[in-house]
Motif scaffolding. Structure first.
Motif, PDB file in Angstrom:
ATOM      1  N   ALA A   1       1.098  -1.144   0.048  1.00  0.00           N
ATOM      2  CA  ALA A   1       0.090   0.002   0.042  1.00  0.00           C
ATOM      3  C   ALA A   1       0.837   1.160  -0.111  1.00  0.00           C
ATOM      4  N   SER A   2       0.585   2.323  -0.583  1.00  0.00           N
ATOM      5  CA  SER A   2       1.097   3.482  -0.745  1.00  0.00           C
ATOM      6  C   SER A   2       0.432   4.420   0.086  1.00  0.00           C
ATOM      7  N   GLY A   3       0.834   5.471   0.608  1.00  0.00           N
ATOM      8  CA  GLY A   3      -0.086   6.587   1.172  1.00  0.00           C
ATOM      9  C   GLY A   3       0.801   7.714   1.794  1.00  0.00           C
TER      10      GLY A   3
ATOM     11  N   PHE B   1       0.104  11.723  14.451  1.00  0.00           N
ATOM     12  CA  PHE B   1       0.177  11.706  13.224  1.00  0.00           C
ATOM     13  C   PHE B   1      -0.378  10.157  12.958  1.00  0.00           C
ATOM     14  N   ILE B   2      -1.000  10.344  11.655  1.00  0.00           N
ATOM     15  CA  ILE B   2      -1.868   8.859  11.347  1.00  0.00           C
ATOM     16  C   ILE B   2      -1.335   8.708   9.858  1.00  0.00           C
ATOM     17  N   LEU B   3      -1.425   7.668   9.531  1.00  0.00           N
ATOM     18  CA  LEU B   3      -0.957   7.071   8.018  1.00  0.00           C
ATOM     19  C   LEU B   3      -2.043   6.620   7.181  1.00  0.00           C
ATOM     20  N   GLU B   4      -2.383   7.381   6.356  1.00  0.00           N
ATOM     21  CA  GLU B   4      -3.362   7.050   5.356  1.00  0.00           C
ATOM     22  C   GLU B   4      -2.739   6.341   4.209  1.00  0.00           C
ATOM     23  N   MET B   5      -3.352   5.137   4.152  1.00  0.00           N
ATOM     24  CA  MET B   5      -3.112   4.259   2.951  1.00  0.00           C
ATOM     25  C   MET B   5      -4.141   3.880   2.027  1.00  0.00           C
ATOM     26  N   GLU B   6      -3.936   3.555   0.817  1.00  0.00           N
ATOM     27  CA  GLU B   6      -5.133   3.237  -0.026  1.00  0.00           C
ATOM     28  C   GLU B   6      -4.678   1.792  -0.298  1.00  0.00           C
ATOM     29  N   VAL B   7      -5.675   0.891  -0.343  1.00  0.00           N
ATOM     30  CA  VAL B   7      -5.747  -0.538  -0.355  1.00  0.00           C
ATOM     31  C   VAL B   7      -6.711  -1.027  -1.529  1.00  0.00           C
TER      32      VAL B   7
ATOM     33  N   GLU C   1      -9.367  -2.798  -3.822  1.00  0.00           N
ATOM     34  CA  GLU C   1     -10.596  -3.556  -3.310  1.00  0.00           C
ATOM     35  C   GLU C   1     -10.271  -4.960  -3.492  1.00  0.00           C
ATOM     36  N   PHE C   2      -9.181  -5.599  -4.164  1.00  0.00           N
ATOM     37  CA  PHE C   2      -9.237  -7.057  -4.210  1.00  0.00           C
ATOM     38  C   PHE C   2      -8.359  -7.443  -3.124  1.00  0.00           C
ATOM     39  N   ASP C   3      -7.714  -6.437  -2.031  1.00  0.00           N
ATOM     40  CA  ASP C   3      -6.945  -7.005  -0.827  1.00  0.00           C
ATOM     41  C   ASP C   3      -7.832  -6.436   0.369  1.00  0.00           C
ATOM     42  N   ILE C   4      -8.626  -5.723   0.478  1.00  0.00           N
ATOM     43  CA  ILE C   4      -9.376  -5.154   1.436  1.00  0.00           C
ATOM     44  C   ILE C   4      -9.889  -6.254   2.399  1.00  0.00           C
ATOM     45  N   ILE C   5     -10.624  -7.244   1.993  1.00  0.00           N
ATOM     46  CA  ILE C   5     -11.163  -8.147   2.878  1.00  0.00           C
ATOM     47  C   ILE C   5     -10.265  -8.954   3.833  1.00  0.00           C
ATOM     48  N   LYS C   6      -8.871  -8.809   3.503  1.00  0.00           N
ATOM     49  CA  LYS C   6      -7.787  -9.370   4.085  1.00  0.00           C
ATOM     50  C   LYS C   6      -7.215  -8.495   5.294  1.00  0.00           C
ATOM     51  N   ILE C   7      -7.760  -7.238   5.319  1.00  0.00           N
ATOM     52  CA  ILE C   7      -7.283  -6.340   6.203  1.00  0.00           C
ATOM     53  C   ILE C   7      -8.094  -6.272   7.504  1.00  0.00           C
ATOM     54  N   ARG C   8      -7.430  -6.194   8.681  1.00  0.00           N
ATOM     55  CA  ARG C   8      -8.264  -5.958   9.923  1.00  0.00           C
ATOM     56  C   ARG C   8      -7.386  -5.133  10.971  1.00  0.00           C
ATOM     57  N   LYS C   9      -8.151  -4.616  11.943  1.00  0.00           N
ATOM     58  CA  LYS C   9      -7.444  -3.894  12.823  1.00  0.00           C
ATOM     59  C   LYS C   9      -6.485  -4.519  13.364  1.00  0.00           C
ATOM     60  N   ASP C  10      -5.423  -3.675  14.017  1.00  0.00           N
ATOM     61  CA  ASP C  10      -4.011  -4.264  14.534  1.00  0.00           C
ATOM     62  C   ASP C  10      -3.147  -4.933  13.943  1.00  0.00           C
ATOM     63  N   LEU C  11      -3.433  -5.039  12.423  1.00  0.00           N
ATOM     64  CA  LEU C  11      -2.286  -5.789  11.748  1.00  0.00           C
ATOM     65  C   LEU C  11      -1.231  -4.934  11.766  1.00  0.00           C
ATOM     66  N   ARG C  12      -0.129  -5.528  11.850  1.00  0.00           N
ATOM     67  CA  ARG C  12       1.231  -4.745  11.833  1.00  0.00           C
ATOM     68  C   ARG C  12       1.553  -4.267  10.416  1.00  0.00           C
ATOM     69  N   VAL C  13       2.191  -3.222  10.140  1.00  0.00           N
ATOM     70  CA  VAL C  13       2.591  -2.365   9.169  1.00  0.00           C
ATOM     71  C   VAL C  13       3.913  -2.168   9.184  1.00  0.00           C
TER      72      VAL C  13
ATOM     73  N   ARG D   1     -13.604   5.806  -7.895  1.00  0.00           N
ATOM     74  CA  ARG D   1     -12.501   6.699  -9.062  1.00  0.00           C
ATOM     75  C   ARG D   1     -11.227   5.794  -8.868  1.00  0.00           C
ATOM     76  N   SER D   2     -10.719   5.460  -7.743  1.00  0.00           N
ATOM     77  CA  SER D   2      -9.513   4.811  -7.589  1.00  0.00           C
ATOM     78  C   SER D   2      -9.507   3.149  -7.532  1.00  0.00           C
ATOM     79  N   LYS D   3     -10.946   2.825  -7.013  1.00  0.00           N
ATOM     80  CA  LYS D   3     -11.178   1.387  -6.783  1.00  0.00           C
ATOM     81  C   LYS D   3     -10.325   1.004  -5.536  1.00  0.00           C
ATOM     82  N   THR D   4     -10.100   1.822  -4.536  1.00  0.00           N
ATOM     83  CA  THR D   4      -9.363   1.606  -3.467  1.00  0.00           C
ATOM     84  C   THR D   4     -10.100   2.054  -2.110  1.00  0.00           C
ATOM     85  N   PHE D   5      -9.909   1.361  -0.751  1.00  0.00           N
ATOM     86  CA  PHE D   5     -10.187   1.711   0.187  1.00  0.00           C
ATOM     87  C   PHE D   5      -8.973   2.452   1.249  1.00  0.00           C
ATOM     88  N   LEU D   6      -9.667   3.475   2.135  1.00  0.00           N
ATOM     89  CA  LEU D   6      -8.576   4.262   2.890  1.00  0.00           C
ATOM     90  C   LEU D   6      -8.519   3.370   4.065  1.00  0.00           C
TER      91      LEU D   6
END
Length: 376
Positions: free
Chosen positions: A53-55, A244-250, A252-264, A290-295
């Motif tokens: 992910a980039s952000g 500060f917070i880190l805003e990443m664009e993930v 849509e094909f990968d978003i279902i694998k993301i959950r809270k408290d995962l390491r980055v 537009r970008s087909k991504t989740f924040l």
């Protein structure tokens, strides 16, 4: 002589043939070296599966401040980089119309104030007293004349005159009370309305001063003294000074694998060569069409000493990891489902975790099997 020429010709042909054969075998050898088949055996090691992910870095509670009214900036109270408290003035906006409206409201409130109109109420009260005294006097004259009439003294015309005078004074008295109450209610209403208008005007006056909504830092001011601003004009960016917070664009094909408290694991362009750790704190549940991504938001577990908003970064969100896994290079997989053994046999394998270079093999081959790299 002819035999000599034939022999020379035969020797030349033989040399050419040998040269051609030598060139041919050298070429075959070079090609064989270039196309030498690579072999590998599975190894046991650690593997981590992650999502790229980039952000950008954002200040916590960062927001763009807008003016709620239109006008000209006539004073700036802060500069970029200043720390502010909630309610601290950022700038003020001037408007001649707003100033005149406020002065008009002040004049109207002063003119209609109930205390300023006590004279009118006193006059109305005096009229009530006068009407009451007149009614009282006419009442005495009427009932006296009525008593005399009952004694057959006086004329009926005099009695009727006294009765009419009493009725008129009584009506006048009641009317004066109504007028007094109406006047008092009207003055009270006008005074309250004028005060409300003054409060509205003063409230609008406060809107001509832009104030900070949080305790934080002024990161940018996009307008200068004397510029015209309006409700649609962003004026400055304010955010938390230390969080500060880190805003990443993930995708849509990968978003279902993301959950809270995962390491980055992330790298900042401003800190090249260093890897920082963070954890996922929030997944915004709506996709950017537009970008087909989740924040996805994350927070540093240990942030850099110096950090600024809008710094870009690249990250890998760790989905899962394993310390001891049977691994082979990903390039040895055929269609992500098969491998080629050294005897040329294609075997279907079951894969597990994978990163950009290695893939875990769950079944299909053993650590003793030698595998061939698939041809390109």
């Amino acid at each position: 002589m002819t035999d000599i020429i034939l022999r020379i010709s035969y020797l030349l042909d033989l040399c050419l043939m040998r040269g051609f054969l030598a060139f041919f075998f050298i070429t075959i050898f070079i090609l064989a070296c270039d196309r030498k088949v690579q072999k590998v055996r599975p190894t046991v090691g650690a593997v981590t599966e992650s999502i790229y992910a980039s952000g950008v870095v954002r200040s916590k509670n960062q927001y763009q401040a807008f003016a709620t009214v239109s006008g000209v900036i006539n004073k700036l109270y802060v500069s970029e980089g200043d720390t502010v408290k909630k309610g601290t003035p950022i700038l003020s906006i001037s408007s001649e119309i707003q100033r005149l409206n406020r002065e008009n409201a002040e004049l109207n409130a002063s003119f209609t104030d109930i205390q300023a109109n006590q004279g009118k109420l006193s006059e109305a009260k005096m009229l009530i007293d006068f009407s009451f005294n007149k009614m009282k006097n006419d009442s005495l004259l009427y009932f006296r004349q009525k008593s005399l009439w009952q004694q057959e003294i006086g004329s009926k015309a005099e009695l009727e005159q006294k009765e009419l005078a009493y009725q008129n004074s009584r009506t006048s008295y009641l009317s004066s009370i109504l007028r007094y109450n109406d006047l008092k209610r009207q003055l009270t209403f006008n005074s309250s309305q004028a005060k409300k208008n003054l409060l509205i005007s003063n409230s609008l006056k406060s809107e001509y001063i832009l104030r900070s909504e949080i305790d934080g830092m002024v990161y940018s001011i996009s307008k200068n003294l004397g510029e015209i601003v309006g409700p649609q004009t962003p004026i400055c960016v304010i955010g938390d000074a230390g969080s500060f917070i880190l805003e990443m664009e993930v995708d849509e094909f990968d978003i279902i694998k993301i959950r809270k408290d995962l390491r980055v694991h992330l790298t900042l362009d401003s800190y090249r060569g260093k890897i920082f750790e963070a954890k996922v704190t929030k997944i915004n549940p709506i996709m950017n069409e537009r970008s087909k991504t989740f924040l996805v938001e994350a927070e540093f577990m240990e942030r850099p000493e110096i950090l600024y908003p809008n710094i870009s970064f690249e990250a890998n969100i760790v989905i899962s990891s394993k310390d001891k896994a049977m691994l082979i290079p990903r390039k040895y997989l055929v269609n992500d489902s098969m491998v080629i053994k050294s005897n040329g046999e294609k075997v279907i394998v079951k894969i597990g975790l994978k990163d950009y270079q290695k893939v875990e093999i769950l079944s299909g081959v053993s650590p003793e099997d030698e595998l061939l790299e698939p041809p390109e």
